[in-house]
Write a protein that holds these residues in place. Structure first.
Motif, PDB file in Angstrom:
ATOM      1  N   ARG A 168      33.412 -57.289 -83.934  1.00  0.00           N
ATOM      2  CA  ARG A 168      33.443 -57.504 -85.189  1.00  0.00           C
ATOM      3  C   ARG A 168      32.076 -57.033 -85.929  1.00  0.00           C
ATOM      4  O   ARG A 168      31.853 -56.154 -86.932  1.00  0.00           O
ATOM      5  N   ARG A 169      30.777 -57.384 -85.380  1.00  0.00           N
ATOM      6  CA  ARG A 169      29.649 -57.094 -85.580  1.00  0.00           C
ATOM      7  C   ARG A 169      29.534 -55.523 -85.580  1.00  0.00           C
ATOM      8  O   ARG A 169      28.887 -54.996 -86.387  1.00  0.00           O
ATOM      9  N   SER A 199      39.708 -68.188 -75.643  1.00  0.00           N
ATOM     10  CA  SER A 199      38.831 -68.904 -74.630  1.00  0.00           C
ATOM     11  C   SER A 199      37.149 -68.420 -75.526  1.00  0.00           C
ATOM     12  O   SER A 199      37.156 -67.688 -76.228  1.00  0.00           O
ATOM     13  N   SER A 200      36.299 -69.314 -75.348  1.00  0.00           N
ATOM     14  CA  SER A 200      34.864 -69.130 -75.576  1.00  0.00           C
ATOM     15  C   SER A 200      34.476 -67.779 -75.367  1.00  0.00           C
ATOM     16  O   SER A 200      33.771 -67.000 -76.079  1.00  0.00           O
ATOM     17  N   GLY A 201      34.714 -67.219 -74.191  1.00  0.00           N
ATOM     18  CA  GLY A 201      34.307 -65.848 -73.756  1.00  0.00           C
ATOM     19  C   GLY A 201      34.965 -64.858 -74.544  1.00  0.00           C
ATOM     20  O   GLY A 201      34.440 -63.859 -75.080  1.00  0.00           O
ATOM     21  N   ARG A 215      36.276 -65.348 -77.684  1.00  0.00           N
ATOM     22  CA  ARG A 215      35.840 -65.467 -78.778  1.00  0.00           C
ATOM     23  C   ARG A 215      34.501 -64.903 -79.256  1.00  0.00           C
ATOM     24  O   ARG A 215      34.300 -64.088 -80.090  1.00  0.00           O
ATOM     25  N   GLN A 216      33.617 -65.011 -78.052  1.00  0.00           N
ATOM     26  CA  GLN A 216      32.279 -64.158 -78.184  1.00  0.00           C
ATOM     27  C   GLN A 216      32.439 -62.813 -78.290  1.00  0.00           C
ATOM     28  O   GLN A 216      31.990 -62.016 -79.119  1.00  0.00           O
ATOM     29  N   ARG A 217      33.326 -62.306 -77.558  1.00  0.00           N
ATOM     30  CA  ARG A 217      33.465 -60.734 -77.450  1.00  0.00           C
ATOM     31  C   ARG A 217      34.041 -60.342 -78.670  1.00  0.00           C
ATOM     32  O   ARG A 217      33.587 -59.316 -79.208  1.00  0.00           O
ATOM     33  N   LYS A 221      33.503 -61.684 -81.640  1.00  0.00           N
ATOM     34  CA  LYS A 221      32.477 -61.796 -82.657  1.00  0.00           C
ATOM     35  C   LYS A 221      31.455 -60.436 -82.584  1.00  0.00           C
ATOM     36  O   LYS A 221      31.240 -59.857 -83.180  1.00  0.00           O
ATOM     37  N   GLU A 222      31.439 -59.975 -81.205  1.00  0.00           N
ATOM     38  CA  GLU A 222      30.443 -58.864 -80.741  1.00  0.00           C
ATOM     39  C   GLU A 222      31.089 -57.448 -81.301  1.00  0.00           C
ATOM     40  O   GLU A 222      30.609 -56.772 -82.052  1.00  0.00           O
TER      41      GLU A 222
END
Length: 61
Positions: free
Chosen positions: A16-17, A5-7, A9-11, A13-14
């Motif tokens: 990974r950064r 889900s987009s949520g 996916r965003q987590r 990405k965070e």
């Protein structure tokens, strides 16, 4: 396999950064910890030297 889900996916990405910063982010953090102008200049030269040494014979720039 379904895409996250987009949520989620965003987590991801965070995370990974945080754990796998890009070279640019890593360099900025390294330069940001300089104690004074002399230390900053030394670190800048150190990063430039490392980039020059990592070039391959086929590097064009």
């Amino acid at each position: 396999m379904a895409f996250p889900s987009s949520g989620l996916r965003q987590r991801l990405k965070e995370l990974r950064r945080r754990f796998l910063p890009t070279d640019k982010e890593r360099d900025a953090a390294y330069l940001g910890t300089a104690r004074n102008l002399h230390d900053l200049e030394f670190r800048m030269h150190e990063l430039d030297r490392a980039r020059r040494q990592s070039r391959t014979p086929f590097h064009l720039s």
